[in-house]
Each structure stands twice: as structure tokens, then as C-alpha cells.
Enzyme design. Structure first.
Site, PDB file in Angstrom:
ATOM      1  N   GLU A   1       7.601   1.750  14.754  1.00 27.59           N
ATOM      2  CA  GLU A   1       8.345   2.465  13.723  1.00 27.59           C
ATOM      3  C   GLU A   1       8.277   3.956  14.045  1.00 27.59           C
ATOM      4  O   GLU A   1       7.470   4.409  14.850  1.00 27.59           O
ATOM      5  CB  GLU A   1       7.737   2.182  12.338  1.00 27.59           C
ATOM      6  CG  GLU A   1       7.860   0.714  11.982  1.00 27.59           C
ATOM      7  CD  GLU A   1       7.783   0.417  10.493  1.00 27.59           C
ATOM      8  OE1 GLU A   1       6.724   0.664   9.892  1.00 27.59           O
ATOM      9  OE2 GLU A   1       8.793  -0.065   9.950  1.00 27.59           O
TER      10      GLU A   1
ATOM     11  N   ASN B   1       0.793  -1.234   0.000  1.00 32.48           N
ATOM     12  CA  ASN B   1       0.000   0.000   0.000  1.00 32.48           C
ATOM     13  C   ASN B   1       0.825   1.285   0.000  1.00 32.48           C
ATOM     14  O   ASN B   1       0.396   2.292  -0.532  1.00 32.48           O
ATOM     15  CB  ASN B   1      -1.005  -0.006   1.152  1.00 32.48           C
ATOM     16  CG  ASN B   1      -0.360  -0.267   2.487  1.00 32.48           C
ATOM     17  OD1 ASN B   1       0.817  -0.635   2.568  1.00 32.48           O
ATOM     18  ND2 ASN B   1      -1.112  -0.072   3.542  1.00 32.48           N
TER      19      ASN B   1
ATOM     20  N   CYS C   1      -3.504   0.130   6.919  1.00 31.92           N
ATOM     21  CA  CYS C   1      -3.573  -0.799   8.040  1.00 31.92           C
ATOM     22  C   CYS C   1      -4.234  -0.214   9.278  1.00 31.92           C
ATOM     23  O   CYS C   1      -4.898  -0.907  10.028  1.00 31.92           O
ATOM     24  CB  CYS C   1      -2.166  -1.245   8.398  1.00 31.92           C
ATOM     25  SG  CYS C   1      -1.092   0.167   8.621  1.00 31.92           S
TER      26      CYS C   1
HETATM   27  P1  NDP Z   1       1.237  -9.813   3.109  1.00 31.02           P
HETATM   28  O1  NDP Z   1       1.300 -10.210   4.515  1.00 31.02           O
HETATM   29  O2  NDP Z   1       0.579 -10.676   2.140  1.00 31.02           O
HETATM   30  O3  NDP Z   1       2.711  -9.565   2.550  1.00 31.02           O
HETATM   31  C1  NDP Z   1       3.624  -8.696   3.176  1.00 31.02           C
HETATM   32  C2  NDP Z   1       5.010  -8.941   2.642  1.00 31.02           C
HETATM   33  O4  NDP Z   1       5.506 -10.178   3.153  1.00 31.02           O
HETATM   34  C3  NDP Z   1       5.073  -9.066   1.125  1.00 31.02           C
HETATM   35  O5  NDP Z   1       6.269  -8.467   0.674  1.00 31.02           O
HETATM   36  C4  NDP Z   1       5.082 -10.560   0.919  1.00 31.02           C
HETATM   37  O6  NDP Z   1       5.638 -10.922  -0.307  1.00 31.02           O
HETATM   38  C5  NDP Z   1       5.939 -11.001   2.081  1.00 31.02           C
HETATM   39  N1  NDP Z   1       5.777 -12.399   2.478  1.00 31.02           N
HETATM   40  C6  NDP Z   1       4.700 -13.203   2.303  1.00 31.02           C
HETATM   41  N2  NDP Z   1       4.924 -14.426   2.854  1.00 31.02           N
HETATM   42  C7  NDP Z   1       6.159 -14.386   3.396  1.00 31.02           C
HETATM   43  C8  NDP Z   1       6.975 -15.331   4.109  1.00 31.02           C
HETATM   44  N3  NDP Z   1       6.534 -16.546   4.398  1.00 31.02           N
HETATM   45  N4  NDP Z   1       8.196 -14.944   4.510  1.00 31.02           N
HETATM   46  C9  NDP Z   1       8.653 -13.700   4.255  1.00 31.02           C
HETATM   47  N5  NDP Z   1       7.939 -12.777   3.584  1.00 31.02           N
HETATM   48  C10 NDP Z   1       6.710 -13.103   3.158  1.00 31.02           C
HETATM   49  O7  NDP Z   1       0.583  -8.360   3.142  1.00 31.02           O
HETATM   50  P2  NDP Z   1       0.063  -7.463   1.931  1.00 31.02           P
HETATM   51  O8  NDP Z   1       1.194  -7.086   1.045  1.00 31.02           O
HETATM   52  O9  NDP Z   1      -1.139  -8.117   1.371  1.00 31.02           O
HETATM   53  O10 NDP Z   1      -0.351  -6.127   2.702  1.00 31.02           O
HETATM   54  C11 NDP Z   1      -1.563  -5.985   3.349  1.00 31.02           C
HETATM   55  C12 NDP Z   1      -1.409  -6.230   4.839  1.00 31.02           C
HETATM   56  O11 NDP Z   1      -0.381  -5.406   5.372  1.00 31.02           O
HETATM   57  C13 NDP Z   1      -2.643  -5.893   5.598  1.00 31.02           C
HETATM   58  O12 NDP Z   1      -2.954  -6.885   6.532  1.00 31.02           O
HETATM   59  C14 NDP Z   1      -2.278  -4.614   6.321  1.00 31.02           C
HETATM   60  O13 NDP Z   1      -3.001  -4.372   7.468  1.00 31.02           O
HETATM   61  C15 NDP Z   1      -0.831  -4.769   6.558  1.00 31.02           C
HETATM   62  N6  NDP Z   1      -0.201  -3.481   6.718  1.00 31.02           N
HETATM   63  C16 NDP Z   1       0.242  -3.107   7.954  1.00 31.02           C
HETATM   64  C17 NDP Z   1       0.774  -1.872   8.164  1.00 31.02           C
HETATM   65  C18 NDP Z   1       1.285  -1.485   9.500  1.00 31.02           C
HETATM   66  O14 NDP Z   1       2.166  -0.646   9.560  1.00 31.02           O
HETATM   67  N7  NDP Z   1       0.809  -2.027  10.591  1.00 31.02           N
HETATM   68  C19 NDP Z   1       0.884  -0.888   7.081  1.00 31.02           C
HETATM   69  C20 NDP Z   1       0.420  -1.393   5.821  1.00 31.02           C
HETATM   70  C21 NDP Z   1      -0.110  -2.651   5.663  1.00 31.02           C
HETATM   71  P3  NDP Z   1       4.745 -10.966  -1.638  1.00 31.02           P
HETATM   72  O15 NDP Z   1       3.517 -10.166  -1.400  1.00 31.02           O
HETATM   73  O16 NDP Z   1       5.629 -10.343  -2.617  1.00 31.02           O
HETATM   74  O17 NDP Z   1       4.484 -12.407  -1.890  1.00 31.02           O
END
Ligand code: NDP
Length: 485
Positions: free
Chosen positions: A459, A154, A285
Site C-alpha cells: 500500500e 484499528n 499490525c
Molecule cells: P480480521 O481478519 O478478523 O477481519 C478483517 C476484515 O475481514 C473484517 O472486515 C472482517 O469482517 C472481514 N472478514 C472476516 N472474514 C472474512 C471472509 N471470510 N471473507 C471476507 N471478509 C472477511 O481482522 P481484525 O479486524 O480482527 O483486525 C486485526 C488484524 O488485522 C490483525 O491480525 C492485524 O495484524 C491485521 N492488520 C494488518 C494491518 C496491515 O496493514 N498489515 C493493519 C491493521 C491490522 P468482520 O470483522 O466485520 O467480521
């Protein structure tokens, strides 16, 4: 002709763009049209190795520079980001689909704020002197070593900077893996840091899906993992990091409460609810997606909310008049549409929106449901789209208990003119990042992060320094050593 969003190569390692076309191709789709605008390749094991060994080798010399020298580089990078804000914002819009109206003020600018803030702090990271009679202890704040950053889709520029800036300020190196959905912007952050004078290997970006993230997290050379992502991913990454006893920061999802009391200023409360649900088309998020409205103000609130939501301008995100963009991907759009159907099926009252917009791209109309109850799916699960749930309440005690009845704990907000109540309610809410008569402000000076399943660590602010450094304690004896024998 190559699209302007196509990066020079997929990865940025050791101060240069690097390609390895043996990696799985990752198409970059512009969410506003569905058109493929670029391709990058997932990191092969050779690329992962190159990034980790480079970052490991570069870190010690970086940590030996003075904090002021490191900070100067970060602040120079902040200046470059601001100078190129327009170009970077256009790229952010291509990467995510978010409207330029937003990206011009919330992405490269927020990244620059982090680089400037942590650049400013870098020279003042000191330990303390603890006198013990003639002896004394001194402490040093040291870098952790090699840090891995993994981003959600995002805020690709902001996340790359929010993790990179404090890590580098403390003398760490970083390998950053963006989400496969938005791989473009972090490469620019790496390029700019290098241009600003960061030594080769200090900040590297490699592409890939979960398995590349997994390879980074489990590598024994890595000292810390900072993830922004969903709770299920957070649990996996936290567990993998625990195997190697690595430090972690987990910025995860939420289902945050926004509580509006009868005495609130209606327009401000509606503004807070709009900011907390529809900014970035709801893909934030910390969003306050459970909007608890006290019964006395309910109909007035809903009427004004529907009226103002009707003013959202959906359209070409590159047009600065557009105030509401598409979902990041077709898949995310379908997930959100599924939740909207669930809301209808489970008996919530649709106030506005409720369907895909009749236009190209992955647009969903900003959607408000009223008469939502605590047990409905839309009130329990994180949707990550423009779907606001309005719930009724009678008393303060009742609303606090209901607001806390969730596994999440990222954010919370309260609107009221009664300041005693505002502070009391916030004090009783289980959340890390809270707001009074506002919602979703995220200045770099303020700690950001969640409690419960929403995360570990913080953060931004001086808190982030604690999460990217460790304290060494040194006892100094001035006299003779006494021993039993
Ligand atoms: P995901 O959890 O699907 O992915 C996050 C990142 O982790 C991506 O780069 C993904 O790679 C990577 N990833 C996935 N599986 C693994 C693994 N097993 N080991 C290491 N890395 C992995 O989240 P989204 O990208 O769908 O983002 C949405 C989510 O993020 C929502 O739940 C949101 O609330 C949260 N979020 C939280 C924030 C906060 O600061 N608290 C801010 C913004 C979002 P890839 O996608 O490339 O496969």
C-alpha cells in the site's frame, strides 16, 4: 436522544446514504465506557447487489476522465478532511476508543495525506513508448475495474482512504466494507468524497460481518480485493479471490522484531519500543512486539522503559491529556488478558502492567515482560494489544536468525549508532517495512506491506499504483504484414 456518532444510515451507495433494516443489527460500542452509541445494519443481499451494480456501472466513465480531473476531486476531499479533522477525530475515537491525542494527528490526517498524494499522482499515470526500428509498442496503464476494500478495526478512516485513494486515482470504483467493530468512519470518507465531486457510485460503503465480505470477494464483477486483516482471514480471502483470478493486496498481521544493540541511545530505543508497542494500545499490525535487547544494555533499557511506561495516562479518550486508550472491544481485551496470563504461566518476568486497569471501559495496563524466550506463546503469536516481550541476545548473527524465525514478515527495526551494522542487519531481516533508529513511521510516500505470511502487495507510495492498475501493451506495425502463406 440520538448519539452524535449515529450515522444517517448504515450504507453509502450511489452517492447517498441507504438503509435496509432487514439486515442484522450491529451495535457500535464505545470502548471507553462500554455504552452502545449507535447501531448499523449488516448489508442484505439486496444492498450488496445495489453496491456492486452501482460501482460496476459508474467505473467506466470515471476511468475515462483525465487523471488530473480525478486527482482534483481526491485533493478536494483531502482538504475537506483536514478542515473537519476535529469532528472526524472525535468520530474515530468513538469508533475505536483510541485517544483523541492520537486520532487528531494519525487518522483523518493520514487519510487526507493519501487522498492528496494519490490525487497528485493521478495526472501522471502514463505508459511508455518502446521503439522497435520502424515499428513501436506503446503501453497504457489502465484501471483494474471494480475493487473491493475490506478493513480491520484499528484504523477505520485510514484504511478506507489508503485503499480508496489509489484505487480511485487509477480510475477504479470501490465497494468498501469496514470491520463490523468500527463501522462509522468509512461512511464519512464516502460522504466527503461525494461532496468533493466524486461521481455517484465510485466509492460505496456497506456494512457487515465476514459473510458480506465473502459475498463481495466471490462476485464475478469484482476485479480486485484489498484486505487489511489477520493472517487466517487473509488466507480465506486470498483463496476465494484466486477462484475468480482476481488481483489481491493482503495487509495482514505480524510479530515483528525490534533489535536494540548495546551502543544504541537508550532513550531513543525506549521511545521506539514504546511507539512500536503501546501506540493505539498496541493494536497496530506493524508493532515491534519482540524487542531483542543486547545483554550489555538490558537492565538500563528495562529500568528506563518501566519508568517511561509509568508515565502513560489512561483515562477518558476525549481528554487530550490521555495518552493511552482501551482495547477496541471487550472480546479483544479478554484475548489480550489471556496472553498476559500465558506469559506469566510460561515464566516470563513481569516488569510492569499485567492486568486490566481499575476503571470503566476495556483498558489494559501497558505491559512489559522481560526474560522472554523464543518458544513462549507471547513471543510467537500476534497479540494485538499492549504487551511487549523483551528478549535477550548476545551476537548479531544470533539475533538475525532468531528475528527471522517466524511465519510473519511485516516489519522490523534496529537501534544502533553503527550505521554499517544497521544497514547490514536490516538487509538480512525478512520484513517488508523496516526502520533504522525509529519505529512505526508510516508516511504515504513510503511503500507499506509485508513478506511471508504478513501479506502480498504494497500500500501507499508509487508501489500502490501498480497494485490498482494493469498495463496494456500495443504493438504498432508501420509497414506491410509478412505471413507464411
Ligand atoms: P480480521 O481478519 O478478523 O477481519 C478483517 C476484515 O475481514 C473484517 O472486515 C472482517 O469482517 C472481514 N472478514 C472476516 N472474514 C472474512 C471472509 N471470510 N471473507 C471476507 N471478509 C472477511 O481482522 P481484525 O479486524 O480482527 O483486525 C486485526 C488484524 O488485522 C490483525 O491480525 C492485524 O495484524 C491485521 N492488520 C494488518 C494491518 C496491515 O496493514 N498489515 C493493519 C491493521 C491490522 P468482520 O470483522 O466485520 O467480521
Amino acid at each position: 436522544m440520538t448519539h452524535p456518532a449515529q450515522p444517517k444510515a448504515s450504507h453509502f451507495i450511489n452517492g447517498a446514504y441507504v438503509e435496509d433494516t432487514a439486515g442484522t443489527p450491529i451495535p457500535v460500542i464505545y470502548a471507553a465506557t462500554g455504552e452502545q452509541i449507535a447501531t448499523v445494519h449488516a448489508a442484505t443481499p439486496a444492498i450488496v447487489e445495489q453496491a456492486l451494480s452501482t460501482a460496476k456501472a459508474a467505473q467506466k466513465a470515471w476511468a475515462k476522465m483525465t487523471g488530473t480531473e480525478r486527482g482534483r476531486i481526491l485533493r478536494r476531499a483531502a482538504d475537506i478532511m483536514r478542515e473537519r479533522n476535529h469532528e472526524l477525530s472525535v468520530l474515530e475515537t468513538y469508533d475505536t476508543g483510541k485517544p483523541l491525542q492520537e486520532t487528531l494527528v494519525a487518522d483523518a490526517t493520514s487519510g487526507a495525506d493519501a487522498l492528496e498524494y494519490f490525487g497528485g499522482l493521478a495526472g501522471s499515470l502514463t505508459g511508455e513508448h518502446i521503439p522497435l526500428g520502424e515499428d513501436w509498442v506503446y503501453t497504457k496503464r489502465e484501471a483494474l475495474g471494480l475493487c473491493v476494500g475490506i478493513g480491520a478495526w484499528n484504523y477505520p478512516t485510514q484504511i478506507a482512504c489508503w485503499k480508496g485513494a489509489p484505487a480511485l486515482a487509477c480510475g477504479n470504483s470501490m465497494v468498501f466494507k469496514p470491520s463490523e467493530t468500527t463501522p462509522l468512519c468509512a461512511l464519512k470518507v464516502a460522504e466527503i468524497l461525494h461532496e468533493a465531486g466524486a461521481p455517484a457510485g465510485i466509492y460505496n460503503v456497506i456494512q457487515g460481518m465476514g459473510e458480506v465480505g465473502g459475498a463481495l470477494v466471490t462476485d464475478p464483477r469484482v476485479d480486485k480485493v484489498s484486505l487489511t486483516g489477520s493472517v487466517p482471514t487473509g488466507k480465506k480471502v486470498y483463496a476465494a479471490a484466486a477462484e475468480g483470478m482476481k488481483h489481491v493486496t493482503m495487509e495482514l498481521g505480524g510479530k515483528s522484531p525490534l533489535i536494540i544493540f548495546d551502543d544504541a541511545d537508550v532513550d531513543n530505543a525506549v521511545g521506539g519500543a514504546i511507539n512500536g508497542n503501546f501506540y493505539s494500545s498496541g493494536q497496530v499490525c506493524s508493532n515491534g512486539t519482540r524487542v531483542f535487547v543486547q545483554k550489555g544494555i538490558k537492565e538500563k533499557f528495562l529500568a528506563r522503559l518501566a519508568e517511561r511506561t509509568g508515565n502513560a495516562i489512561l483515562g477518558d479518550p476525549m481528554d487530550e491529556a490521555t495518552s493511552f486508550g482501551p482495547m477496541v472491544t471487550e472480546n479483544q481485551m479478554n484475548i489480550v488478558l489471556g496472553y498476559i496470563e500465558k506469559g506469566k504461566e510460561e515464566g516470563a518476568r513481569l516488569i510492569c502492567g499485567g492486568k486490566r486497569a481499575d476503571m470503566d471501559g476495556y483498558f489494559i495496563e501497558p505491559t512489559v515482560f522481560a526474560d522472554v524466550t523464543d518458544d513462549m506463546t507471547i513471543a510467537r503469536e500476534e497479540i494485538f494489544g499492549p504487551v511487549m516481550s523483551v528478549l535477550d541476545f548476545d551476537t548479531e548473527e544470533e539475533v538475525v536468525a532468531r528475528a527471522n524465525d517466524t511465519e510473519f514478515g511485516l516489519s522490523a527495526g534496529v537501534f544502533t549508532k553503527d550505521f554499517t551494522r544497521a544497514h547490514r542487519v536490516i538487509g538480512n531481516l525478512e520484513a517488508g517495512s523496516c526502520f533504522i533508529n525509529s519505529y512505526n513511521d508510516a508516511p504515504v510516500e513510503a511503500p507499506f506491506g509485508g513478506v511471508k505470511a504478513s501479506g502480498v502487495g504494497r500500500e501507499n507510495s508509487k508501489e500502490a499504483i501498480k497494485h490498482f492498475s494493469q498495463v496494456k501493451s500495443i504493438y504498432v506495425r508501420m509497414g506491410d504484414v509478412e505471413a507464411a502463406f
